[in-house]
Design a protein around this motif. Structure first.
Motif, PDB file in Angstrom:
ATOM      1  N   HIS A 148     -32.201 -29.542  44.598  1.00 50.98           N
ATOM      2  CA  HIS A 148     -31.788 -30.696  43.291  1.00 50.98           C
ATOM      3  C   HIS A 148     -32.741 -31.858  43.753  1.00 50.98           C
ATOM      4  CE1 HIS A 148     -28.522 -27.822  42.750  1.00 50.98           C
ATOM      5  NE2 HIS A 148     -28.496 -28.313  41.520  1.00 50.98           N
ATOM      6  N   GLU A 153     -34.142 -35.315  43.855  1.00 50.56           N
ATOM      7  CA  GLU A 153     -34.045 -36.319  42.866  1.00 50.56           C
ATOM      8  C   GLU A 153     -34.489 -37.698  43.141  1.00 50.56           C
ATOM      9  OE1 GLU A 153     -32.913 -37.908  39.431  1.00 50.56           O
ATOM     10  OE2 GLU A 153     -32.277 -36.042  39.917  1.00 50.56           O
ATOM     11  N   TYR A 198     -25.526 -41.391  39.676  1.00 49.68           N
ATOM     12  CA  TYR A 198     -24.566 -40.014  40.008  1.00 49.68           C
ATOM     13  C   TYR A 198     -23.937 -39.842  41.175  1.00 49.68           C
ATOM     14  CZ  TYR A 198     -28.234 -39.451  36.342  1.00 49.68           C
ATOM     15  OH  TYR A 198     -29.231 -39.514  35.185  1.00 49.68           O
ATOM     16  N   SER A 232     -25.254 -33.030  46.120  1.00 51.74           N
ATOM     17  CA  SER A 232     -26.101 -32.006  45.390  1.00 51.74           C
ATOM     18  C   SER A 232     -25.175 -30.740  45.092  1.00 51.74           C
ATOM     19  CB  SER A 232     -27.299 -31.543  46.152  1.00 51.74           C
ATOM     20  OG  SER A 232     -26.857 -31.164  47.441  1.00 51.74           O
ATOM     21  N   VAL A 269     -23.438 -30.999  41.479  1.00 55.02           N
ATOM     22  CA  VAL A 269     -23.967 -31.334  40.273  1.00 55.02           C
ATOM     23  C   VAL A 269     -23.342 -30.443  39.570  1.00 55.02           C
ATOM     24  CG1 VAL A 269     -26.223 -31.084  39.266  1.00 55.02           C
ATOM     25  CG2 VAL A 269     -25.898 -32.155  41.387  1.00 55.02           C
ATOM     26  N   LYS A 287     -24.083 -30.064  35.147  1.00 53.28           N
ATOM     27  CA  LYS A 287     -24.658 -30.418  34.029  1.00 53.28           C
ATOM     28  C   LYS A 287     -23.630 -30.056  32.802  1.00 53.28           C
ATOM     29  CE  LYS A 287     -29.251 -30.717  35.470  1.00 53.28           C
ATOM     30  NZ  LYS A 287     -30.717 -30.398  35.567  1.00 53.28           N
ATOM     31  N   LYS A 298     -24.253 -35.379  36.384  1.00 55.63           N
ATOM     32  CA  LYS A 298     -25.437 -34.573  35.842  1.00 55.63           C
ATOM     33  C   LYS A 298     -26.602 -34.316  36.705  1.00 55.63           C
ATOM     34  CE  LYS A 298     -29.089 -35.668  32.222  1.00 55.63           C
ATOM     35  NZ  LYS A 298     -29.307 -36.768  31.208  1.00 55.63           N
ATOM     36  N   LYS A 299     -26.591 -35.208  37.744  1.00 55.24           N
ATOM     37  CA  LYS A 299     -27.462 -34.928  38.791  1.00 55.24           C
ATOM     38  C   LYS A 299     -26.985 -35.335  40.220  1.00 55.24           C
ATOM     39  CE  LYS A 299     -31.404 -36.054  35.854  1.00 55.24           C
ATOM     40  NZ  LYS A 299     -32.645 -37.073  35.751  1.00 55.24           N
TER      41      LYS A 299
END
Length: 474
Positions: A159, A161, A195, A199, A202, A204, A212-213
């Motif tokens: 993930h 980011e 956020y 991880s 998460v 969504k 969301k992230k």
């Protein structure tokens, strides 16, 4: 949540102890000067926003985008919190807090993209995909890397980011004085954590924007926990994160359309046609329809004026003027959305983006959708992304192979040793400090983070140059 804690002036190295007694700046204004004087911020001038590897003289970079977001965020802060104070919506919020809030938002706009890798959002997607494909394949001492790492370590890479990387750069990797990065205030750092979940959390599909992230890596969990406990936002978004997000949305949604028209991806006539035909049915109420209708009318009016004045490019002139108008509309919509939902935001119960809960929802959505269909799905973008993908594939493969055996008893090749010498000494120092006394599993994870740290520190130009040099091209 309350503003006394939310405007936390604590720094990782401790509270400021400036010896200049007549310095009128607040702590967050001091953050501003730390940011703009940093090499990490300057690198944004060679990181593209949308068009990777494009060297056009008007295409926006991460730097120009960040300046736009900073301006919008500060304006939103003034609009929102002046109303809250004037109307007595929060008895704890004082006049002097408005300046502090605006300073935080101005700074947050400057650094919100500081963790993004080269070549726009494509870079983030490629890194995620590369680790998903390769961690289950690459071995260390006879075991697959995916099997060695813990679930959160593995998911951090899957993930990957830019938002989480920003926190990492600002608190650790920007090694100027010591391992505390830029040593920015916690109130500012919390604002860029859009956020506040790891991880492994998460989701969504939950409908809650905060999930969301991911917002922080396993490697940075201790500083994250210190920040949120100090600001009183444990489990919640910092209220100013909603404002920063709205400023970012307004900046990129309007900029993408302006750039798309300039580069010929969409014509004025097609833009008008799309706004009139595709999105009218998506308005959920009269207020949303009124905002959309007035926007279309303004666009046609500006075009008529440009033709009447005999301008050589009336379509571009009309769209440029229209973009400024739409920005003003969306700023007002986001401001009203924040004040209308103020109590829910302060209680950590508001789960949407500000624009998504405003009368500007449809026009904002239209801008994103049009850019997606006419720009991001174009052959020119595909061509540029293929080139960027080749660079990423090469660099990630070379760097990961070298990093996996680095700092272990396993013999490494001469080439792998030389590759690790290319990595910035600042990043190596951060690895040494973080890995001291850690388990072999954690050290492996931190070495993989060292790869993404090095990649994210690259500009577009440097990544391309390094790829060409190492592959013997040119």
């Amino acid at each position: 949540m309350n503003w006394k804690k939310l405007l936390c002036e604590k720094r990782r190295r401790g509270y400021s102890t400036t010896s200049v007694s007549d310095d009128p700046r607040n702590e967050f204004q001091r953050d501003y000067h730390r940011i703009i004087g940093s090499a990490s911020f300057r690198r944004l001038q060679d990181k593209t926003q949308v068009f990777p590897l494009d060297r056009g003289d008007f295409v926006r970079t991460r730097l120009t985008h960040s300046l736009e977001v900073s301006s919008f965020a500060k304006s939103l802060g003034q609009m929102i919190f002046r109303k809250i104070v004037d109307y007595g919506m929060d008895s704890e919020l004082e006049e002097q807090d408005i300046e502090k809030i605006c300073s935080i938002l101005e700074c947050a706009g400057l650094i919100h993209d500081i963790g993004n890798p080269p070549f726009g959002h494509f870079g983030e997607d490629y890194v995620r995909g590369w680790f998903r494909r390769n961690l289950p394949v690459i071995e260390l001492d006879g075991r697959k890397l995916a099997d060695i790492l813990s679930p959160q370590m593995r998911e951090d890479l899957y993930h990957f980011e830019g938002n989480a990387q920003a926190l990492r750069i600002l608190t650790k990797l920007h090694f100027l004085v010591d391992e505390n990065g830029m040593n920015l205030t916690y109130g500012l750092l919390n604002t860029i954590i859009k956020y506040p979940v790891p991880s492994t959390a998460v989701n969504k599909e939950s409908g809650n924007i905060k999930e969301k992230k991911m917002g922080y890596y396993y490697a940075d969990r201790e500083i994250f926990e210190d920040i949120v406990s100090s600001t009183g936002t444990v489990g919640f978004r910092h209220p100013l994160a909603f404002v920063l997000e709205a400023a970012d949305d307004i900046a990129y949604k309007t900029a993408d359309i302006e750039d798309a028209v300039k580069k010929g991806f969409i014509s004025y006539n097609k833009l008008v046609s799309e706004l009139k035909g595709t999105y009218q049915g998506k308005c959920g109420n009269d207020s949303e329809r009124s905002v959309l209708d007035e926007a279309v009318n303004r666009l046609e009016y500006y075009y008529g004026q440009a033709v009447e004045k005999g301008l050589s490019l009336p379509e571009q002139n009309a769209v440029q003027r229209w973009i400024i108008y739409v920005q003003g509309v969306l700023l007002r919509c986001a401001s009203l959305s924040f004040t209308d939902n103020y109590l829910d935001i302060m209680h950590g119960e508001f789960q949407k983006e500000l624009l998504a809960a405003s009368d500007g929802r449809v026009i904002a959505s239209a801008l994103s959708d049009i850019a997606s269909r006419f720009v991001f799905c174009s052959k020119e973008i595909y061509t540029l992304e293929i080139a960027a993908g080749e660079i990423y594939e090469f660099l990630l493969s070379k760097l990961t192979r070298a990093a996996v055996v680095y700092d272990t008893d396993i013999p490494s090749s001469t080439i792998d040793q030389l590759i690790m010498k290319l990595v910035s000494e600042n990043y190596i120092s951060a690895y040494r400090i973080s890995s001291e006394g850690r388990s072999e599993k954690e050290k492996l994870y931190l070495r993989l983070m060292l790869v993404t740290d090095f990649i994210c520190g690259m500009t577009d130009g440097y990544a391309k140059k390094l790829y060409m040099e190492l592959s013997g091209i040119g």
